[in-house]
Design an enzyme around this catalytic site. Structure first.
Site, mmCIF file in Angstrom:
data_model
loop_
_atom_site.group_PDB
_atom_site.id
_atom_site.type_symbol
_atom_site.label_atom_id
_atom_site.label_comp_id
_atom_site.label_asym_id
_atom_site.label_seq_id
_atom_site.Cartn_x
_atom_site.Cartn_y
_atom_site.Cartn_z
ATOM 1 N N LYS A 76 0.809 -1.215 0.000
ATOM 2 C CA LYS A 76 0.000 0.000 0.000
ATOM 3 C C LYS A 76 0.847 1.273 0.000
ATOM 4 C CE LYS A 76 -3.951 -2.294 2.130
ATOM 5 N NZ LYS A 76 -4.945 -2.294 3.222
ATOM 6 N N ASP A 111 -10.194 1.590 1.819
ATOM 7 C CA ASP A 111 -10.339 0.975 3.139
ATOM 8 C C ASP A 111 -11.135 1.873 4.083
ATOM 9 O OD1 ASP A 111 -8.956 -1.343 2.481
ATOM 10 O OD2 ASP A 111 -7.029 -0.565 3.161
ATOM 11 N N GLY A 242 -14.836 -7.943 10.044
ATOM 12 C CA GLY A 242 -14.062 -7.329 8.976
ATOM 13 C C GLY A 242 -14.510 -7.728 7.592
#
Length: 280
Positions: A76, A111, A242
């Site tokens: 990332k 995210d 999640g």
């Protein structure tokens, strides 16, 4: 008579993939394939094991057939550096999990929106105080998500509170009071706990029950195995897996790949989301 000149067929950018290391466990290929079927898109989405050292060369090796990439750990930060432009969430967190390829590479962090959307699905659309467990890369996305939910204060609980210096600085940038404490030092009650700890993390003895007693609702970024040890200790309060974040960050990625805007819904998005949820 002049000889006709061959006209090259336009290249359709229809290749996509998720990259990371490790990557074999990723659910992204199934999620994206389900969405593309509903959307009627003849796109191919695969997976590739790529570590941080190999990322730049692998990215340079892609041709015009490639539309985009999903990035997971440890890529990332590498993707952030590779992007010529970045959305606001990426700029704040320093992390990019989505690259839209083309003449100029655009980077996005979905995210943050994935956390917000997963909590909204559970009926949590605002909060005043948040406790974030962990101080790693996902914690930055959790902090920005807390800001988007209206949080005024955030407590970082980490094994090594000194690692939260960057999160404290980020809090100053976005106008949230952030303090860091050890995991076993639960000082105050909070409306929402966001756990960003790796799957299988074992908390100090007594810490899980103390966190649950003062933690409000729980969003646990971990989802395998489920319930996590933390979720199992949470009692009767709201607990969000999640998997919700995984689903909704992927929805936002597909919006980007489809029309370049993570906040604009897909055609018949309810059917797309239902198909994606069915393969989780």
């Amino acid at each position: 008579m002049p000889i006709p000149t061959a006209v090259a067929e336009p290249v359709t950018a229809s290749y996509l993939a998720v990259w990371g290391d490790p990557i074999a466990h990723s659910k992204s290929p199934a999620l994206h394939a389900a969405a593309y079927r509903v959307l009627g898109l003849d796109w191919e989405y695969g997976r590739r094991q790529v570590d941080a050292a190999a990322f730049a060369e692998a990215l340079d090796g892609l041709d015009a057939r490639w539309r985009g990439l999903s990035l997971t750990m440890p890529l990332k930060e590498e993707a952030f550096r590779a992007a010529a432009s970045r959305d606001a969430h990426a700029e704040l967190t320093g992390a990019v999990n989505t690259l839209l390829l083309g003449d100029a590479i655009a980077g996005y962090n979905t995210d943050v929106g994935g956390i917000v959307d997963a909590l909204a699905e559970a009926g949590i659309t605002e909060t005043r105080s948040v406790r974030i467990l962990g101080a790693g890369a996902t914690a930055a996305s959790a902090l920005v998500a807390a800001a988007d939910l209206g949080a005024e204060s955030v407590e970082i609980s980490a094994r090594r509170p000194e690692r939260a210096a960057g999160l404290i600085a980020l809090g100053e940038r976005i106008g949230i009071s952030v303090e860091a404490r050890p995991l076993d030092d639960v000082a105050a009650e909070t409306d929402l706990t966001i756990a960003t700890l790796p799957s299988g993390t074992v908390l100090p003895e007594g810490a899980a029950s103390a966190l649950a007693a003062r933690g409000g609702a729980l969003f646990d970024a971990a989802y395998a195995p489920w319930p996590s040890a933390l979720a199992a200790a949470w009692g009767g309060a709201t607990v969000v897996s999640g998997l919700g974040m995984l689903l909704h960050q992927a929805v936002r990625q597909i919006r980007i790949f489809h029309h370049g805007d993570p906040s604009t819904a897909l055609p018949d998005e309810a059917a797309v989301v239902a198909a994606m949820r069915a393969v989780l």
